[in-house]
Each structure stands twice: as structure tokens, then as C-alpha cells.
Design a protein around this motif. Sequence first.
Motif, PDB file in Angstrom:
ATOM      1  N   SER A  27     -53.256 -53.840 -10.583  1.00 50.92           N
ATOM      2  CA  SER A  27     -52.724 -52.966  -9.546  1.00 50.92           C
ATOM      3  C   SER A  27     -52.722 -51.501  -9.952  1.00 50.92           C
ATOM      4  CB  SER A  27     -51.303 -53.414  -9.182  1.00 50.92           C
ATOM      5  OG  SER A  27     -50.738 -52.584  -8.197  1.00 50.92           O
ATOM      6  N   HIS A  28     -52.344 -51.219 -11.210  1.00 51.30           N
ATOM      7  CA  HIS A  28     -52.257 -49.830 -11.658  1.00 51.30           C
ATOM      8  C   HIS A  28     -53.638 -49.196 -11.772  1.00 51.30           C
ATOM      9  CE1 HIS A  28     -50.512 -46.260 -13.265  1.00 51.30           C
ATOM     10  NE2 HIS A  28     -51.029 -46.418 -14.469  1.00 51.30           N
ATOM     11  N   GLU A  29     -54.582 -49.931 -12.330  1.00 52.52           N
ATOM     12  CA  GLU A  29     -55.949 -49.418 -12.425  1.00 52.52           C
ATOM     13  C   GLU A  29     -56.538 -49.190 -11.037  1.00 52.52           C
ATOM     14  OE1 GLU A  29     -58.460 -51.868 -14.748  1.00 52.52           O
ATOM     15  OE2 GLU A  29     -57.327 -51.605 -16.607  1.00 52.52           O
ATOM     16  N   GLU A 231     -47.200 -49.319  -5.348  1.00 47.64           N
ATOM     17  CA  GLU A 231     -46.118 -48.826  -4.487  1.00 47.64           C
ATOM     18  C   GLU A 231     -45.336 -47.718  -5.187  1.00 47.64           C
ATOM     19  OE1 GLU A 231     -45.172 -53.098  -2.258  1.00 47.64           O
ATOM     20  OE2 GLU A 231     -44.122 -52.523  -4.093  1.00 47.64           O
ATOM     21  N   LYS A 232     -44.990 -47.960  -6.433  1.00 46.63           N
ATOM     22  CA  LYS A 232     -44.189 -46.999  -7.184  1.00 46.63           C
ATOM     23  C   LYS A 232     -44.952 -45.693  -7.430  1.00 46.63           C
ATOM     24  CE  LYS A 232     -41.519 -50.624  -9.516  1.00 46.63           C
ATOM     25  NZ  LYS A 232     -41.147 -51.213 -10.816  1.00 46.63           N
ATOM     26  N   ASN A 233     -46.220 -45.809  -7.789  1.00 40.41           N
ATOM     27  CA  ASN A 233     -47.027 -44.610  -8.001  1.00 40.41           C
ATOM     28  C   ASN A 233     -47.181 -43.816  -6.712  1.00 40.41           C
ATOM     29  OD1 ASN A 233     -48.515 -44.146 -10.770  1.00 40.41           O
ATOM     30  ND2 ASN A 233     -48.314 -46.346 -10.517  1.00 40.41           N
ATOM     31  N   TYR A 234     -47.321 -44.508  -5.592  1.00 41.15           N
ATOM     32  CA  TYR A 234     -47.470 -43.835  -4.301  1.00 41.15           C
ATOM     33  C   TYR A 234     -46.224 -43.025  -3.963  1.00 41.15           C
ATOM     34  CZ  TYR A 234     -47.936 -43.261   0.775  1.00 41.15           C
ATOM     35  OH  TYR A 234     -47.978 -42.749   2.044  1.00 41.15           O
ATOM     36  N   LEU A 235     -45.062 -43.615  -4.147  1.00 46.62           N
ATOM     37  CA  LEU A 235     -43.817 -42.905  -3.859  1.00 46.62           C
ATOM     38  C   LEU A 235     -43.679 -41.681  -4.753  1.00 46.62           C
ATOM     39  CD1 LEU A 235     -41.392 -45.958  -3.455  1.00 46.62           C
ATOM     40  CD2 LEU A 235     -42.343 -44.515  -1.636  1.00 46.62           C
ATOM     41  N   LEU A 236     -44.067 -41.822  -6.007  1.00 47.30           N
ATOM     42  CA  LEU A 236     -44.005 -40.697  -6.947  1.00 47.30           C
ATOM     43  C   LEU A 236     -44.975 -39.591  -6.536  1.00 47.30           C
ATOM     44  CD1 LEU A 236     -42.617 -39.885  -9.644  1.00 47.30           C
ATOM     45  CD2 LEU A 236     -44.564 -40.906 -10.835  1.00 47.30           C
ATOM     46  N   ASP A 237     -46.180 -39.967  -6.127  1.00 43.85           N
ATOM     47  CA  ASP A 237     -47.177 -38.973  -5.725  1.00 43.85           C
ATOM     48  C   ASP A 237     -46.781 -38.258  -4.439  1.00 43.85           C
ATOM     49  OD1 ASP A 237     -48.792 -39.373  -7.896  1.00 43.85           O
ATOM     50  OD2 ASP A 237     -50.134 -40.789  -6.904  1.00 43.85           O
ATOM     51  N   MET A 238     -46.122 -38.955  -3.518  1.00 41.42           N
ATOM     52  CA  MET A 238     -45.672 -38.307  -2.282  1.00 41.42           C
ATOM     53  C   MET A 238     -44.626 -37.234  -2.585  1.00 41.42           C
ATOM     54  SD  MET A 238     -47.335 -39.359   0.351  1.00 41.42           S
ATOM     55  CE  MET A 238     -48.675 -39.203  -0.834  1.00 41.42           C
ATOM     56  N   ASP A 267     -42.520 -45.262 -16.753  1.00 42.99           N
ATOM     57  CA  ASP A 267     -42.396 -44.460 -17.971  1.00 42.99           C
ATOM     58  C   ASP A 267     -42.625 -42.975 -17.676  1.00 42.99           C
ATOM     59  OD1 ASP A 267     -42.015 -46.788 -19.381  1.00 42.99           O
ATOM     60  OD2 ASP A 267     -44.143 -46.994 -19.910  1.00 42.99           O
ATOM     61  N   ASP A 268     -42.136 -42.131 -18.606  1.00 42.98           N
ATOM     62  CA  ASP A 268     -42.355 -40.693 -18.476  1.00 42.98           C
ATOM     63  C   ASP A 268     -43.848 -40.363 -18.423  1.00 42.98           C
ATOM     64  OD1 ASP A 268     -39.664 -40.281 -18.473  1.00 42.98           O
ATOM     65  OD2 ASP A 268     -39.555 -39.400 -20.484  1.00 42.98           O
ATOM     66  N   GLU A 269     -44.649 -41.160 -19.124  1.00 49.81           N
ATOM     67  CA  GLU A 269     -46.091 -40.915 -19.147  1.00 49.81           C
ATOM     68  C   GLU A 269     -46.703 -41.034 -17.744  1.00 49.81           C
ATOM     69  OE1 GLU A 269     -44.464 -42.830 -21.181  1.00 49.81           O
ATOM     70  OE2 GLU A 269     -44.791 -41.978 -23.187  1.00 49.81           O
ATOM     71  N   ILE A 270     -46.147 -41.939 -16.939  1.00 47.53           N
ATOM     72  CA  ILE A 270     -46.646 -42.123 -15.573  1.00 47.53           C
ATOM     73  C   ILE A 270     -46.300 -40.909 -14.723  1.00 47.53           C
ATOM     74  CG2 ILE A 270     -46.569 -43.559 -13.501  1.00 47.53           C
ATOM     75  CD1 ILE A 270     -47.913 -44.878 -15.867  1.00 47.53           C
ATOM     76  N   ALA A 271     -45.091 -40.368 -14.920  1.00 50.11           N
ATOM     77  CA  ALA A 271     -44.693 -39.168 -14.178  1.00 50.11           C
ATOM     78  C   ALA A 271     -45.580 -37.997 -14.566  1.00 50.11           C
ATOM     79  CB  ALA A 271     -43.228 -38.843 -14.458  1.00 50.11           C
ATOM     80  N   ALA A 272     -45.843 -37.861 -15.853  1.00 44.96           N
ATOM     81  CA  ALA A 272     -46.710 -36.778 -16.330  1.00 44.96           C
ATOM     82  C   ALA A 272     -48.121 -36.943 -15.767  1.00 44.96           C
ATOM     83  CB  ALA A 272     -46.750 -36.772 -17.855  1.00 44.96           C
TER      84      ALA A 272
END
Length: 399
Positions: A27-29, A231-238, A267-272
Motif C-alpha cells: 500500500s505504501h509503495e 489513507e494516512k499519507n493522503y490525509l497528511l498530504d492534504m 513516523d517522523d520520516e513519513i512526515a518529512a
Amino acid sequence: MINPSASGWIDKFLGQLAHRQPIAQNSHEFYRAVRDTGFIYGHVVSFNNLDKNETKGWTTEETTKAALLNTLYDVHILITNETDPKAFISRAIAFYKQMTPEGFSLLKKVLPTSPRSQQLEEILEERIKTNDNVFSRSFSHILTNALLVMDVLAFRQYLLNKEIPNEYLRKLEEAVLSIVSLALKSKNKTTEFDDLLIKLFGSSVRYTKFSAIKDDDLSKLELNYFHSKSEKNYLLDMAGMAIWTDGAAEQSEVDFLYRLAAELGLDDEIAAESIASFDVFIRKNKKNIPYFNYSNPVKHFYDHAANNVKLLIKRNKARFAKELSNNGELVLLLTHSTHRNLDAKEKKKIKKQLLEICKTVPSLTIFLLPGGSLLLPLLIKFIPQLLPAMFNENLEENE
């Protein structure tokens, strides 16, 4: 060459992709690969495994429509391990039938006797058109198209569960709008244009009302409902898209993105990575995206919309004055609005009566389109300026 506006384009499109390998193993890739195309950000710059020559000359709408199909097909391969176009088309049609709210026009043009691929063509055509409101035309498609990612996330859920989980789309929309609102509030200095951005997003959603938005505390959001990395990455990117202004993020905004990542279990790395990915995307493509060519894109939209509204009133001055002259109560309320703040009841009455007038003046039906009512404050602002005599007389009569 593929023409996304010609009948049969889906069969031709999928025919070129039917035997390709999955673009990701998890999913992440998958999300990263889709984000690199620009689809997550509402502006597609590339396609996975599709020659650039095929997309040459496509309009924004055609590119978006093809990107939606392409991404749906990719998630279908990821979840089912099937590349058969017929199986994908059948599942995609069934999915859209389930996700379509009662009364929504997505399926009205689809004939049951049409070939399945043609049925999906009609569905995607209507799906893209649902974003063709006053904002997407004046403000670029970038905000409303970014919400198309919800189709892909919901389709993933449909494939995993054989149905869309109850209230999934409502919860996802509420989460997006709440997070965007909180992201804007993380700024040291907010403006009226930040509020307008929330309304711009809100004009494009279909399952959520502003009254349901929870924007007072990040910890109160039901973010544990979402388990997928996509889902989580999408919310963060929005959230990252919402706070972008001129490329210089405030520390409070960066802190908010890291807190949001923590609430999402990332993780913080994902936010960065989220911050860096958007920054790289903008630097590479900014000149080709009107929305990002201004230090404050929402202010630019507001100023542009104000000029358009003023022009519309000027062109229809005589007709509009005639309609207003038949409504003394409305003129009186508009007169009062020039020198005092109206209460909620008065504002509601003005809005209702102005919309009735707009129905009678063809050029002003723009205010009846999805999202058009958000421009009514501009209309109210300019009426006394362009029709001063009527309001001066009204003032004199009430002295």
C-alpha cells in the motif's frame, strides 16, 4: 493514439496495460508511485507505464479522467492480483453504483444495454463533471481533483471487503475537511482567505456538511478509523497542500504536520517525506499550475472572482435593477448592510431572495451552480456600488 473523449477509449487504454506488472508490492509503495504522478495533488504530470506521446494534446479534463481510470486499475491489480480488464471494469461499475448517493447524477446517462466499458466511460465522464462547478473553472481543478483520490481509497476498501464500509466516504471527507481546517489554524496569522479555502474544499464534497466538521482539536478526530498507509499519507498530504503559501512554511505549520503524523501513527520520516515530496513537486511543476503561481492562490481566486461578479452585475445592470425594484424588503436589507452588520436571520433572507432573482437573470445563474452561493457576499458587496441611486433613495425614504 488514445483519445479519452472518444467512445471506446477505455478498451484501448486498458489494452496497452493489461499485461503489465504491478507498480508496487504494498500500500505504501503504491501511494508513493501514485503521488509521483501528481494525481494526489490534483495535477497529473505523468502516467505509470504509459508513453508520454499518448497523452500529448490531452486537455486537463481528459488527463484527469485517464489518471482516475489508471489509478483505479492499478489498485485493482494491487488488491486482486488480476490484470483482466473485463474483471476490473465489472468491479469498477459495481463500485460506483454502490458509492453513488441517492439523487446523484453519476449514473443517469448510463444505458444498461451499453457495453460494459462504455458504461464505465460514461461514469468517469460524469464523475469528472461533478467537479465542474464555479470554483473549478475559475480557480483551477487542483482542489477538487485532489478529492478524486477518495474514489481510489474507497475502491480499495470495496475490493477488500466486497463492499464500501458503512459511512466510509463520509468519515473520509470529514477527516479531510477537519484536517485542512486545523492545518490552516496552525498558522501564526490566518486570513479571510484561509476560511475561503475551507469553503472551496467544502463545495466539492458530497457526503459531508460543514456542521459535521470537527476543527477545534486534532486529538478529537477519529483518525484511528483509518488503517491503510495510503489513507494516512493522503490525509497528511492534504494538510501539507492546505498550508502551502509561498514555499516558506512556518515552524508552527511544520509542527502541526508532525503532530498529525503522530496522531495517524506515522513516523517522523513519513512526515518529512510528505513535506519534501510536495516541495519537489511544486518546484518542478509550479510554472505549469496556475494555482501555485501566486503567493496566495486563494486571494488570487477571490480577487478574480470579485472582478467577474462586478462585470456580471454591470452587464445586467438594468435587468437586475428592475428585479430589485420589485422587492422593497431586499433593497432595505441591502441598504442596511452598507452601514451595519446584519444578523444571521437577515443574511439568510438576503441569500434566499437574491438566489430567486438570479433565477430570472440568465447570466447570473452562475450563483445557482454548485459552490456558487459562496460568491453571494461578493454580489451583496457590489450591488450598492453599481446601483447607487436605488440605495440612496431608500436611505432618504427611511430618514
